[in-house]
Enzyme design. Structure first.
Site, PDB file in Angstrom:
ATOM      1  N   ASP A 100      45.500  39.299  44.213  1.00 46.90           N
ATOM      2  CA  ASP A 100      44.403  39.477  45.136  1.00 46.90           C
ATOM      3  C   ASP A 100      44.584  40.747  46.090  1.00 46.90           C
ATOM      4  OD1 ASP A 100      42.555  38.672  47.560  1.00 46.90           O
ATOM      5  OD2 ASP A 100      44.011  37.645  48.398  1.00 46.90           O
ATOM      6  N   ASP A 287      37.510  43.261  46.886  1.00 46.77           N
ATOM      7  CA  ASP A 287      38.501  42.004  46.865  1.00 46.77           C
ATOM      8  C   ASP A 287      38.361  41.160  45.442  1.00 46.77           C
ATOM      9  OD1 ASP A 287      40.242  40.163  47.632  1.00 46.77           O
ATOM     10  OD2 ASP A 287      38.812  39.427  49.372  1.00 46.77           O
TER      11      ASP A 287
END
EC number: 3.4.23.-
Length: 506
Positions: A100, A287
């Site tokens: 992430d 992201d």
């Protein structure tokens, strides 16, 4: 922490059905993690809610075949999340994690997590079985929009493919309340963001890879395969880029605020028509932990309206448009400052940068502030959306009657607060292209690229890849470019030059 919570909340709204293969280290100092993908079985659908700047050129790495890579078979929801395998401890204890770029901590469930259902259903780290474990004990908590984890820090060796990072600080989660992580198919999260947003200021795994000399280049890159027919789901390369997985040259933009991989973004176009919302600049985050593409409600509403996505009716919005729509239109035609219009008509107050609700502006203590998110807030937000919508139509020289009809229609198509907006799969061919401006270049997304399709034939279901997320100035307006965008564009995270690069994926 505020934006972090919202970012991870979006990350957990929908999950893609992917599974990572294990990694292969190259003799050129690069290291990659391969992904595998399975087609989603629609019968198992979960109702989870949870200006171009070219810098120092990157060194290109030719990566060989990963046919001997270990493959972990994983299911996930809606073909919308990419994750893979790591190990912690000596001997290694295996876990699946989301890689992430929107967070910076590594956490996995702890064997000391006794009362959370999520811990029972996932692999747990057992410090007593690791000879390289070192006690830390510092408490830790991460709060999400739809859940939270809490626990304590420990130190141990972390294995990512064939790389062994020594003495890595990570969180043993002892509490995972709610359903958010119960339905998740991954065990934990490995953050690839900057240390500035790391809870407890723990050095991210990526930092220690570099500090311990495990990589030649301070860069990593993502290729996310969006072809559901392929077995290979994608690739994460540590230490370089794989030239097989992009076309042409990357467009690089500098990181504007370390924490997230944040950069400046220009205007958003719908069907080649500028919306004007970000013509003076917006912030964006690349992201990998977010499945969809998130942006401010006014523009997401316009996009979802243009692609025929279902929405919800806002009576407050319709009331504002009915009572003040013509006034807003007249003020814009008279060249009034758009940011001050809602304060001029009494629905907001102006704080020098933007309108704020009358309720928030009038409170002077925290107790009253808790009660301010009522009608005043809704009216102010509705007014500000109406200003954006009317501005966009004036740019296209629409008639006043048509503008007011359009704005009223948008009030009936606001994005669902549950996150998902359904679209008709049969209409993909008629939907417009949606484009983002990054580094002075237009990055297009076609309907096939921004609509998530579940199943085949008459039983197929389609969902808009756009979701609303509002972040107030000065951090916002903020866009989060998740897997919907990163699947179309190979993404380079250049830590050494503090820049992010995008090129069409191949």
């Amino acid at each position: 922490m505020g934006i972090y919570s919202k970012t991870v909340a979006v990350s957990l709204i929908v999950s893609f059905l992917l599974f990572f293969s294990a990694s292969a280290e190259r003799n050129d100092g690069t290291f990659r993690v391969g992904l595998k993908k399975l087609k989603l079985d629609p019968k198992n659908r979960l109702a989870a809610r949870v200006g171009s700047k070219q810098e120092k050129p990157l060194r290109a790495y030719s990566l060989g075949d990963s046919g001997d890579a270990d493959i972990v078979t994983l299911k996930n929801y809606l073909d919308a999340q990419y994750y893979g395998e790591i190990a912690i401890g000596t001997p290694p204890q295996k876990f699946t994690v989301v890689f992430d770029t929107g967070s910076s901590n590594l956490w996995v469930p702890s064997s000391k997590c006794y009362f959370s259902i999520a811990c029972i259903l996932h692999s747990k780290y057992k410090s007593s079985r690791s000879s390289s474990y070192e006690k830390n004990g510092k408490s830790a908590a991460i709060h999400y929009g739809t859940g939270a984890i809490a626990g304590f820090f420990s130190n141990d060796a972390v294995t990512v493919g064939d790389l062994v990072i020594k003495d890595q600080e990570f969180i043993e989660a002892t509490k995972e309340p709610g359903l958010t992580f119960v339905v998740a198919k991954f065990d934990g999260i490995l953050g690839l963001g900057f240390q500035e947003i790391s809870v407890g200021n723990a050095p991210p795994v990526w930092y220690n890879m570099l500090k311990q000399g495990l990589l030649k280049e301070p860069v990593f890159s993502f290729w996310l395969n969006r072809n559901a027919a392929d077995d290979e789901g994608g690739e994460l390369v540590f230490g370089g880029v794989d030239p097989k997985h992009f076309k042409g040259k990357h467009t690089y933009v500098p990181v504007t605020q370390k924490g997230y991989w944040q950069f400046d973004m220009g205007d958003v176009l719908i069907g080649n028509a500028p919306t004007g919302f970000c013509e003076n600049g917006c912030s964006a985050i690349a992201d990998s932990g977010t499945s969809l593409l998130a942006g401010p409600t006014p523009i997401i509403t316009m996009i979802n309206h243009a692609i025929g996505a279902a929405g919800v009716v806002s009576q407050q919005c319709k009331t504002v448009v009915d009572q003040y729509g013509q006034t807003i239109l007249d003020l814009l035609l008279s060249e009034a400052q758009p940011k001050k219009i809602c304060s001029q008509i009494g629905l907001c107050t102006f704080n020098g940068q933007r309108g704020v609700s009358m309720g928030i502006a009038s409170v002077v203590d925290k107790e009253n502030a808790k009660l301010s998110n009522g009608v005043g807030d809704a009216a102010c937000s509705a007014c500000e959306m109406a200003v954006v919508w009317i501005q966009s139509q004036l740019r296209q020289n629409m008639t006043q009657e048509r503008i007011l009809d359009y704005v009223n229609d948008l009030c009936e198509r606001l994005p669902s607060p549950m996150g998902e907006s359904a679209v008709d799969c049969a209409n993909l061919s008629t939907m417009p292209t949606v484009s983002l401006t990054i580094g002075g270049k237009i990055f297009d997304l076609s309907p096939e690229e921004y609509v998530l399709k579940v199943g085949e034939g008459p039983a197929a279901q389609c969902i808009s890849g756009f979701i609303a997320l509002d972040v107030a100035p000065p951090r916002g307006p903020l866009w989060i470019l998740g897997d919907v965008f990163m699947g179309k564009y190979h993404t380079v995270f250049d830590f050494g030059n503090e820049q992010v690069g995008f090129a069409e994926a191949a």
